[in-house]
Design a protein around this motif. Structure first.
Motif, PDB file in Angstrom:
ATOM      1  N   LEU A   1       0.821  -1.212   0.000  1.00  0.00           N
ATOM      2  CA  LEU A   1       0.000   0.000   0.000  1.00  0.00           C
ATOM      3  C   LEU A   1       0.856   1.265   0.000  1.00  0.00           C
ATOM      4  O   LEU A   1       1.713   1.456   0.861  1.00  0.00           O
ATOM      5  N   ASP A   2       0.626   2.123  -0.970  1.00  0.00           N
ATOM      6  CA  ASP A   2       1.319   3.404  -1.091  1.00  0.00           C
ATOM      7  C   ASP A   2       0.236   4.479  -1.064  1.00  0.00           C
ATOM      8  O   ASP A   2      -0.336   4.835  -2.087  1.00  0.00           O
ATOM      9  N   ILE A   3      -0.076   4.959   0.141  1.00  0.00           N
ATOM     10  CA  ILE A   3      -1.179   5.896   0.313  1.00  0.00           C
ATOM     11  C   ILE A   3      -0.688   7.181   0.958  1.00  0.00           C
ATOM     12  O   ILE A   3       0.219   7.169   1.787  1.00  0.00           O
ATOM     13  N   ARG A   4      -1.304   8.273   0.542  1.00  0.00           N
ATOM     14  CA  ARG A   4      -1.014   9.556   1.166  1.00  0.00           C
ATOM     15  C   ARG A   4      -2.256  10.440   1.080  1.00  0.00           C
ATOM     16  O   ARG A   4      -3.137  10.210   0.247  1.00  0.00           O
ATOM     17  N   PHE A   5      -2.289  11.426   1.957  1.00  0.00           N
ATOM     18  CA  PHE A   5      -3.387  12.394   2.001  1.00  0.00           C
ATOM     19  C   PHE A   5      -2.832  13.766   1.657  1.00  0.00           C
ATOM     20  O   PHE A   5      -1.693  14.089   1.995  1.00  0.00           O
ATOM     21  N   ASN A   6      -3.662  14.572   1.001  1.00  0.00           N
ATOM     22  CA  ASN A   6      -3.210  15.874   0.566  1.00  0.00           C
ATOM     23  C   ASN A   6      -4.398  16.836   0.547  1.00  0.00           C
ATOM     24  O   ASN A   6      -5.363  16.609  -0.174  1.00  0.00           O
TER      25      ASN A   6
END
Length: 195
Positions: free
Chosen positions: A66-71
């Motif tokens: 999983l490669d997740i980020r919030f922006n």
């Protein structure tokens, strides 16, 4: 981030966690970690890969990669898997149901603990979800549990979906809401409950 506190905001789907979490994070300049979006992302990736939402072994592989980020973009806390914005895709009704199912899998819950903790850093973070104050960050300095009736939560969710152009009845949204509540409260691992 090394300054600030950790704020845990828990509650059932549609109780207002997203709005409250966003406003708190923005007003304090904190990171916002939408843990529900993380589970939804796992459900989306599983669906796209043809993996059953209850296949613990296959889900473990998805979580490990999983490669997740919030922006934040304006007022929206966008969710990105790699370079792909999945903010809208993870809010579809079938993915909501899938998120509830994948969240009951032991390997998913265990694998995502580190993901959630790493996204939050060492403070200065608001985390919203179902088990933040009880499991993910039991040491959080502030713990909030928001509630609202199933009907009120379904009313808000229905309005959201209709505004996005989906053709769905209030009764369908309410039935989905009741089913998700039962799954979230009745699961063996980290059930939805106040800290």
């Amino acid at each position: 981030m090394s300054q600030g506190i950790t704020i845990a905001i828990d509650g059932p789907a549609g109780a207002g966690k997203s709005v409250v979490s966003k406003r708190v994070a923005q007003s304090l300049g904190y990171t916002l970690v939408d843990t529900g979006a993380i589970y939804r992302s796992v459900a989306l990736l599983a669906k796209e890969a043809g993996v059953d939402w209850q296949d613990d072994g296959a889900l473990k592989t998805i979580v490990a990669a999983l490669d997740i980020r919030f922006n934040f973009v304006g007022d929206d806390n966008q969710v990105h898997l790699g370079d792909r914005d999945v903010s809208a895709a993870i809010r579809m009704p079938d993915i909501s149901q899938g998120a509830s199912l994948v969240s009951a899998q032991a390997s998913v819950r265990a694998g995502l603990l580190d993901v959630q903790r790493n996204l939050a850093g060492k403070g200065g973070a608001v985390l919203e979800g179902r088990d933040i104050g009880t499991v993910v960050f039991p040491q959080a300095e502030v713990k909030i549990f928001l509630i609202a009736s199933p009907e009120e939560r379904a009313k808000r969710r229905h309005a959201e979906l209709v505004a996005k152009g989906q053709d769905i009845s209030f009764e369908e949204v309410l039935a989905d809401q009741v089913q998700r509540d039962a799954q979230d409260e009745g699961r063996e691992l980290a059930p939805l409950k106040p800290a």
